[in-house]
Design a protein around this motif. Structure first.
Motif, short mmCIF file in Angstrom:
data_model
loop_
_atom_site.label_atom_id
_atom_site.label_comp_id
_atom_site.label_asym_id
_atom_site.label_seq_id
_atom_site.Cartn_x
_atom_site.Cartn_y
_atom_site.Cartn_z
N LEU A 295 0.85 -1.19 0.00
CA LEU A 295 0.00 0.00 0.00
C LEU A 295 0.88 1.24 0.00
N ARG A 296 0.63 2.14 -0.98
CA ARG A 296 1.43 3.36 -1.08
C ARG A 296 0.70 4.48 -0.35
N ALA A 297 1.29 4.93 0.73
CA ALA A 297 0.67 5.99 1.51
C ALA A 297 1.15 7.34 1.02
N PRO A 298 0.30 8.37 1.04
CA PRO A 298 0.74 9.70 0.63
C PRO A 298 1.81 10.24 1.55
N SER A 299 2.75 10.97 0.96
CA SER A 299 3.83 11.54 1.75
C SER A 299 3.39 12.87 2.32
N VAL A 300 3.48 13.01 3.61
CA VAL A 300 3.06 14.23 4.30
C VAL A 300 4.21 14.71 5.15
N ASP A 301 4.51 15.98 5.05
CA ASP A 301 5.57 16.58 5.85
C ASP A 301 4.98 17.07 7.16
N PHE A 302 5.38 16.40 8.26
CA PHE A 302 4.87 16.78 9.58
C PHE A 302 5.88 17.64 10.33
N THR A 303 6.59 18.50 9.60
CA THR A 303 7.53 19.39 10.28
C THR A 303 6.77 20.28 11.25
N PRO A 304 7.26 20.43 12.49
CA PRO A 304 6.54 21.26 13.47
C PRO A 304 6.30 22.66 12.95
N THR A 305 5.13 23.17 13.14
CA THR A 305 4.74 24.51 12.71
C THR A 305 4.49 25.38 13.92
N ARG A 306 4.17 26.64 13.64
CA ARG A 306 3.88 27.56 14.74
C ARG A 306 2.65 27.10 15.50
N SER A 307 1.62 26.62 14.74
CA SER A 307 0.40 26.16 15.42
C SER A 307 0.69 24.94 16.26
N GLU A 318 -6.06 16.96 15.04
CA GLU A 318 -6.62 16.48 13.78
C GLU A 318 -6.76 17.62 12.78
N VAL A 319 -7.11 18.82 13.24
CA VAL A 319 -7.24 19.97 12.34
C VAL A 319 -5.89 20.32 11.73
N GLU A 320 -4.83 20.27 12.55
CA GLU A 320 -3.50 20.58 12.04
C GLU A 320 -3.04 19.54 11.03
N LYS A 321 -3.38 18.27 11.27
CA LYS A 321 -3.00 17.22 10.31
C LYS A 321 -3.65 17.47 8.95
N VAL A 322 -4.96 17.82 8.94
CA VAL A 322 -5.67 18.08 7.68
C VAL A 322 -5.06 19.27 6.96
N ARG A 323 -4.70 20.34 7.70
CA ARG A 323 -4.10 21.54 7.08
C ARG A 323 -2.78 21.18 6.43
N LEU A 324 -1.98 20.33 7.08
CA LEU A 324 -0.69 19.95 6.50
C LEU A 324 -0.87 19.10 5.24
N ARG A 325 -1.90 18.23 5.24
CA ARG A 325 -2.15 17.43 4.03
C ARG A 325 -2.54 18.32 2.85
N ARG A 326 -3.36 19.33 3.10
CA ARG A 326 -3.78 20.23 2.03
C ARG A 326 -2.59 21.03 1.50
N GLN A 327 -1.71 21.46 2.41
CA GLN A 327 -0.51 22.16 1.95
C GLN A 327 0.35 21.26 1.09
N ALA A 328 0.45 19.98 1.44
CA ALA A 328 1.24 19.04 0.64
C ALA A 328 0.63 18.84 -0.72
N ASP A 329 -0.73 18.81 -0.78
CA ASP A 329 -1.39 18.64 -2.08
C ASP A 329 -1.14 19.84 -2.98
N ARG A 330 -1.10 21.07 -2.42
CA ARG A 330 -0.87 22.26 -3.24
C ARG A 330 0.54 22.27 -3.83
N ARG A 331 1.49 21.69 -3.12
CA ARG A 331 2.86 21.66 -3.62
C ARG A 331 3.08 20.60 -4.69
N THR A 332 2.11 19.71 -4.90
CA THR A 332 2.25 18.66 -5.91
C THR A 332 2.16 19.28 -7.30
N PRO A 333 3.19 19.08 -8.19
CA PRO A 333 3.16 19.70 -9.54
C PRO A 333 2.03 19.11 -10.38
N GLY A 334 1.58 19.90 -11.34
CA GLY A 334 0.52 19.43 -12.22
C GLY A 334 -0.82 19.98 -11.80
#
Length: 341
Positions: A295-307, A318-334
């Motif tokens: 199973l290929r899991a999406p790569s998510v950067d969990f680098t500590p943030t200010r929040s 859980e809210v912070e995890k969702v925000r980080l996933r959305r940021q990772a999706d925006r950085r995906t090219p294409g």
């Protein structure tokens, strides 16, 4: 208007039954120091006392620190360290049975420092807890004075007495004429000499006369082949005569691989290894010839943030995890495409 009867507190209804311990054996007691003494409580209860005051206390185990909380009727007066608690492994048999061991503690005001010191009294570790239980329905008399038992009048050999030494045993008491007979496991252990019998008979005979057929028991300490009866009058302030509930034969073995984790919000959890938590037959294993699936899991950067740094528990919500996933999706090219209906 009548008053409504007060309901017992939930803690009182759920408090464990007490199991009285003998505070000493053969005149010797282990003086276990009490740490983190609650001075305010002792000042309110013993401020007018001179010398050492003796109070009955309960030893309550703390699962996080491994200590004993020392509790009197007024509240917790301090704690016994984990190292001192480990010196008395047999007392764990009492905790494992859902009971609360009680003993005596000494409280004394230090004139030099103006602070109270407290000490818990226990017998030597090998004599702290009886190896056997009392007969069903038997009343165990409180511990107090020591009376030597003449084992030459009994049925036990020197080798059999040595096998039970050192140790504490619950023995039966019977009055036959002028003699006080001591029994163990249905056999005569011995009798009290004339002077000891003369002291004990006056409070044994009324108990037997008031309730014919009553079984009386007491604690006996075996040491180097000698037997001493640990006995006080039923109205002794140490503790009244009472039935002792049965205990496990041996102290429970410590769980290997177990750990206690305390979280920042004050909650805690006990974790064990997978092998200890799941039976071998319940572990799922692939059958022969099964095709491996990755199973290929999406790569998510969990680098500590200010929040993250200002979170109450210093971990991702859980809210912070969702925000980080959305940021990772925006950085995906294409670009993203949506199929038309």
């Amino acid at each position: 208007m009548g008053t409504r009867p007060q309901q017992p507190k939930e803690r009182d209804r759920m408090s464990p039954e007490h199991y009285p311990l003998s505070p000493s054996a053969w005149g010797a007691a282990e003086e276990v120091p009490v740490r983190k003494v609650v001075q305010g409580l002792l000042y309110s209860d013993f401020s007018s006392g001179v010398g050492t005051s003796y109070v009955r206390v309960t030893l309550v185990p703390d699962p996080l620190s491994g200590t004993w909380r020392v509790r009197s009727e007024g509240g917790v007066i301090g704690e016994v360290s984990a190292a001192d608690r480990r010196r008395f492994p047999d007392i764990q048999r009492i905790h494992a049975a859902g009971l609360a061991p009680t003993t005596l503690a000494g409280v004394r005001l230090d004139d030099a420092s103006g602070l109270f010191d407290a000490t818990v009294f226990l017998p030597p570790a090998s004599l702290a807890v009886p190896h056997n239980g009392a007969a069903p329905g038997s009343q165990v008399l409180p511990a107090g004075d020591m009376y030597a038992v003449d084992t030459s009048t009994g049925e036990f050999t020197a080798a059999q007495l040595a096998e039970r030494s050192p140790g504490q045993w619950i023995v039966g008491l019977q009055v036959l004429g002028e003699a006080v007979v001591v029994t163990l496991e249905g056999r005569v252990l011995g009798s009290l000499p004339s002077d000891g019998g003369a002291e004990v008979r006056p409070f044994l005979e009324p108990l037997l006369d008031d309730a014919p057929g009553t079984a009386l028991s007491a604690r006996a300490h075996f040491l180097a082949g000698m037997v001493g009866l640990d006995l006080a009058a039923p109205d002794s302030p140490c503790s009244p005569a009472a039935a002792l509930p049965p205990l496990a034969a041996e102290p429970p073995a410590e769980q290997e691989g177990a750990a206690v984790t305390e979280f920042p919000d004050g909650t805690w959890a006990v974790t064990v290894s997978r092998e200890d938590a799941v039976a071998a037959e319940d572990i799922l294993s692939p059958s022969d010839g099964a095709r491996p699936v990755a199973l290929r899991a999406p790569s998510v950067d969990f680098t500590p943030t200010r929040s993250w740094s200002i979170s109450a528990g210093n971990y991702l919500t859980e809210v912070e995890k969702v925000r980080l996933r959305r940021q990772a999706d925006r950085r995906t090219p294409g670009a993203r495409h949506r199929l038309a209906d």
